[in-house]
Design a protein around this motif. Structure first.
Motif, mmCIF file in Angstrom:
data_model
loop_
_atom_site.group_PDB
_atom_site.id
_atom_site.type_symbol
_atom_site.label_atom_id
_atom_site.label_comp_id
_atom_site.label_asym_id
_atom_site.label_seq_id
_atom_site.Cartn_x
_atom_site.Cartn_y
_atom_site.Cartn_z
ATOM 1 N N ASP A 199 1.442 -1.221 -0.113
ATOM 2 C CA ASP A 199 0.093 -0.082 0.121
ATOM 3 C C ASP A 199 1.127 1.648 0.037
ATOM 4 N N TRP A 206 -5.110 -0.502 -2.672
ATOM 5 C CA TRP A 206 -4.406 -1.864 -1.829
ATOM 6 C C TRP A 206 -6.071 -2.507 -1.422
ATOM 7 N N SER A 207 -5.597 -3.742 -1.074
ATOM 8 C CA SER A 207 -5.995 -4.076 0.088
ATOM 9 C C SER A 207 -5.867 -5.427 0.697
ATOM 10 N N TYR A 208 -5.537 -6.076 1.395
ATOM 11 C CA TYR A 208 -5.041 -7.343 1.476
ATOM 12 C C TYR A 208 -5.518 -8.186 0.822
ATOM 13 N N GLU A 209 -6.597 -8.284 0.327
ATOM 14 C CA GLU A 209 -7.517 -8.749 -0.457
ATOM 15 C C GLU A 209 -6.398 -9.309 -1.654
ATOM 16 N N LYS A 210 -5.998 -8.664 -1.764
ATOM 17 C CA LYS A 210 -4.871 -8.240 -3.046
ATOM 18 C C LYS A 210 -3.836 -8.598 -3.432
ATOM 19 N N ARG A 320 0.880 -2.128 9.873
ATOM 20 C CA ARG A 320 -0.317 -1.557 8.807
ATOM 21 C C ARG A 320 -1.192 -2.866 9.513
ATOM 22 N N GLU A 322 -5.950 -2.471 7.595
ATOM 23 C CA GLU A 322 -6.593 -2.656 6.433
ATOM 24 C C GLU A 322 -7.107 -1.071 7.033
ATOM 25 N N GLN A 323 -6.928 -0.961 8.208
ATOM 26 C CA GLN A 323 -8.028 0.774 8.152
ATOM 27 C C GLN A 323 -6.272 1.883 8.256
ATOM 28 N N ARG A 325 -5.074 2.100 5.419
ATOM 29 C CA ARG A 325 -4.311 2.583 3.820
ATOM 30 C C ARG A 325 -5.522 3.797 3.901
ATOM 31 N N THR A 326 -6.672 4.328 4.449
ATOM 32 C CA THR A 326 -7.528 5.104 4.442
ATOM 33 C C THR A 326 -7.230 6.270 5.576
#
Length: 338
Positions: A199, A206-210, A320, A322-323, A325-326
């Motif tokens: 990210d 970006w996201s963890y799923e990718k 890091r 998920e949050q 990222r934004t």
């Protein structure tokens, strides 16, 4: 999360300096310059705001006096900076530089490889995310054919360069290219490094799923290749290296997401307009350009650089979520380099 004494982090010297020589690039790729953000009318830095070669060389010498021995030229796309062999020659002639490399997407490498080698450059990292033409064209946003990059890699090897290839793997995009890329570069005896999708910046979706992790990539490789793990060759080495059994060919993994390496980081980064960053995921940098252009002496510049390095608290890959990222603004990859 990697736990480590903060004091140990602060005591580590700078070993590796990444210098971005331009923020411009001829790709509009998903990873660092998405075309939705970086269109053809995007306002890149004017030339007057870029550090001059003389300013870069002056700062390079100061960083070397603080322990730096490894220099990497990045971008944007560094081959878009005019007269780049002049800078390469100047850095190569600087006492204390033990290793110098350059990261490129390879588009302009065909006619620049020989002049860069003549100037003293010996190592190249070439970014290439797929061999399948249609997929690669979509990923680079310009329709470039991988055959062009592959020819330029061959040309660079013939010129004498040590070449490594970097592949950013994204789920749902190019994970089908993992085995073909490994087979192709194994036959070429060129090291391929798989990079987990990071990210970097705030614009690449970006996201963890990718993220396709090192563990998953190995699982895809192992039915086809026998691999044996290698020890790190120096403190702070980022890549986890493997050798194909019975061969000297290698692959590597850069695992910023699944297995962070904040605790051993010895890298500083200098943007093309003179800001010093202590992390690839930084939000802010220290601007050295006003000091350079207002007549600051070397003692003052050294004090500023040392203060920034000694006060760093960067451990983004450890923290890091998920949050983040934004919730946290980060400097763009095209601006700070890899």
């Amino acid at each position: 999360m990697n736990a480590y004494p903060l004091q140990d982090q602060l005591q580590r010297p700078i070993h590796d300096l990444r210098i971005s020589v331009t923020d411009r690039c001829n790709f509009r790729c998903t990873y660092c310059m998405p075309k939705e953000v970086f269109g053809d009318d995007y306002a890149f830095l004017p030339a007057s705001e870029l550090l001059t070669f003389e300013e870069i060389l002056r700062l390079t010498k100061l960083f070397i006096s603080l322990g730096v021995s490894k220099i990497r030229l990045t971008g944007g796309e560094p081959l878009m900076r005019r007269n780049l062999p002049e800078l390469v020659a100047g850095i190569g002639a600087t006492q204390g530089v033990e290793d110098m490399g350059l990261t490129t997407n390879g588009v302009l490498l065909g006619h620049q490889a020989v002049p860069l080698y003549a100037a003293g450059l010996r190592r190249l990292n070439v970014s290439l995310d797929a061999l399948e033409p249609e997929l690669f064209g979509r990923m680079n946003g310009r329709g470039y054919n991988p055959g062009t990059i592959l020819r330029h890699i061959d040309h660079a090897v013939e010129a004498g360069f040590e070449v490594k290839v970097n592949m950013v793997v994204q789920r749902g995009v190019n994970e089908s290219e993992i085995v073909p890329m490994a087979a192709y570069f194994k036959d070429k005896k060129i090291t391929l490094r798989f990079i987990e999708f990071m990210d970097a910046g705030n614009d690449n979706g970006w996201s963890y799923e990718k993220v396709v992790t090192k563990k998953e990539i190995l699982q895809r490789l192992q039915p086809t290749f026998e691999l044996e793990a290698l020890e790190h060759s120096y403190f702070g080495e980022v890549a986890q290296r493997y050798r194909y059994k019975g061969s000297q060919a290698q692959i590597g993994f850069i695992t910023s997401v699944s297995e962070s390496f904040c605790s051993s980081c010895t890298r500083a980064r200098l943007s093309s307009d003179g800001k010093l960053y202590t992390c690839l995921f930084a939000s802010n940098g220290f601007d050295l350009r006003p000091m350079l252009r207002s007549g600051a002496d070397d003692t003052s510049l050294l004090a500023a650089i040392k203060n920034v390095w000694e006060q760093r608290r960067d451990r983004y890959s450890d923290e890091r979520t998920e949050q983040t990222r934004t919730s946290r603004a980060k400097i763009g990859m095209s601006y700070i380099g890899g």
